[in-house]
Enzyme design. Structure first.
Site, mmCIF file in Angstrom:
data_model
loop_
_atom_site.group_PDB
_atom_site.id
_atom_site.type_symbol
_atom_site.label_atom_id
_atom_site.label_comp_id
_atom_site.label_asym_id
_atom_site.label_seq_id
_atom_site.Cartn_x
_atom_site.Cartn_y
_atom_site.Cartn_z
ATOM 1 N N HIS A 203 0.734 -0.944 -0.019
ATOM 2 C CA HIS A 203 -0.112 0.175 0.285
ATOM 3 C C HIS A 203 0.658 1.117 -0.387
ATOM 4 O O HIS A 203 1.630 1.006 1.088
ATOM 5 C CB HIS A 203 -1.171 -0.517 1.042
ATOM 6 C CG HIS A 203 -0.036 -0.219 2.671
ATOM 7 N ND1 HIS A 203 0.198 0.879 2.817
ATOM 8 C CD2 HIS A 203 0.722 -0.870 3.287
ATOM 9 C CE1 HIS A 203 0.918 1.143 3.898
ATOM 10 N NE2 HIS A 203 0.869 -0.418 4.592
ATOM 11 N N ASP A 204 0.310 2.405 -0.793
ATOM 12 C CA ASP A 204 0.819 3.705 -1.381
ATOM 13 C C ASP A 204 2.725 3.182 -1.172
ATOM 14 O O ASP A 204 3.347 4.688 -0.914
ATOM 15 C CB ASP A 204 1.078 4.395 0.810
ATOM 16 C CG ASP A 204 -0.330 3.921 0.509
ATOM 17 O OD1 ASP A 204 -1.446 4.803 0.461
ATOM 18 O OD2 ASP A 204 -0.704 3.354 2.352
ATOM 19 N N GLY B 75 5.067 -1.115 2.998
ATOM 20 C CA GLY B 75 4.276 0.007 2.778
ATOM 21 C C GLY B 75 5.128 1.267 2.915
ATOM 22 O O GLY B 75 6.150 1.860 3.351
#
Length: 258
Positions: free
Chosen positions: A118-119, A136
């Site tokens: 994520h991200d 992340g």
């Protein structure tokens, strides 16, 4: 062209020239650009945005919800640029409220079994070799090459034109233009071969080497070395990029080899 054995949600926006192989699943709120091919058994979930002329190999999963306990179901994206290749069983999770999106750039190669959490932001012309795992909010800049089986700690930043050996454990930021190798992972020189392949001149490469001599071979600590670099070396795009990278580093930069 869609196989009858594939499932494509009627709300998905799929360009007419996209090729979709059997046993693919494409959810709603997905967009796929012209000329892309989706291999068999690929799952593309809500929030995926895939560019033009990409190739997604069998077993990949794009846009799955983050493996992050702070994720509360917010609407986020997983974005893949143009001309990018995603090999077998790669996973690219969508973003969280922290950044709202995960991004993989254009002309990038993500080899089999890699994970982009994520991200993360992966730049253009990047190569991630087999089984590289990004935690992340990792940033990988343009033209970086990461060897197979590399593990990257959350929030790390890998600079442009970096070469990382396979099997590395990365828990610090890696500044631009360098090679990183050994165990524990360390600075081992400037990525001069990669830079020559990308049309850097000998003068530019020599200037970059001078900068890293101050940082890693002078015996100075990082902040003192940066001050000396600014005072004693001429301002160039590469010099200023390295200094800005170091000053913006939240985790500290790669250690020198001892």
């Amino acid at each position: 062209m869609k196989q009858p054995l594939a499932y494509v949600h009627p709300a998905a926006k799929i360009a007419s020239s996209v090729v979709i192989d059997p046993f693919v699943t494409i959810d709603a709120d997905v967009e796929i650009g012209e000329g892309t091919r989706i291999g068999s058994n690929v799952t593309i979930m809500e929030g995926a945005r895939i560019g033009r002329n990409c190739t997604i190999f069998p077993g990949a999963v794009i846009g799955a919800v983050p493996q992050d306990l702070k994720f509360k179901g917010e609407k986020t994206l997983a974005i893949i640029g143009d001309n990018t290749t995603i090999r077998e069983c790669v996973t690219v999770n969508r973003g969280t409220a922290a950044k709202d999106k995960t991004v993989v750039g254009s002309n990038t190669l993500i080899m089999a079994y890699c994970h982009v959490a994520h991200d993360c932001v992966v730049g253009d012309n990047v190569i991630m070799s087999n089984a590289t795992q990004l935690a992340g909010e990792v940033v990988v800049d343009n033209f970086a090459v990461i060897g197979g089986g590399t593990l990257v700690h959350q929030f790390c930043h890998i600079g442009p034109h970096v070469m990382v050996q396979g099997g590395a454990l990365i828990n610090k930021d890696i500044p631009p233009y360098v090679k990183a190798a050994r165990d524990p992972i360390s600075y081992v020189g400037v990525n001069s071969i990669g830079l020559r392949r990308r049309n850097f001149t000998n003068e530019q490469i020599n200037e970059i080497q001078d900068i890293y001599r101050y940082l890693y071979l002078s015996g100075l600590n990082v902040s003192d070395a940066v001050e000396r670099i600014e005072a004693e070396l001429p301002a160039t795009k590469e010099r200023d990029e390295i200094i800005l990278f170091i000053r913006n580093s939240k985790r500290g930069i790669l250690r020198g080899y001892v």
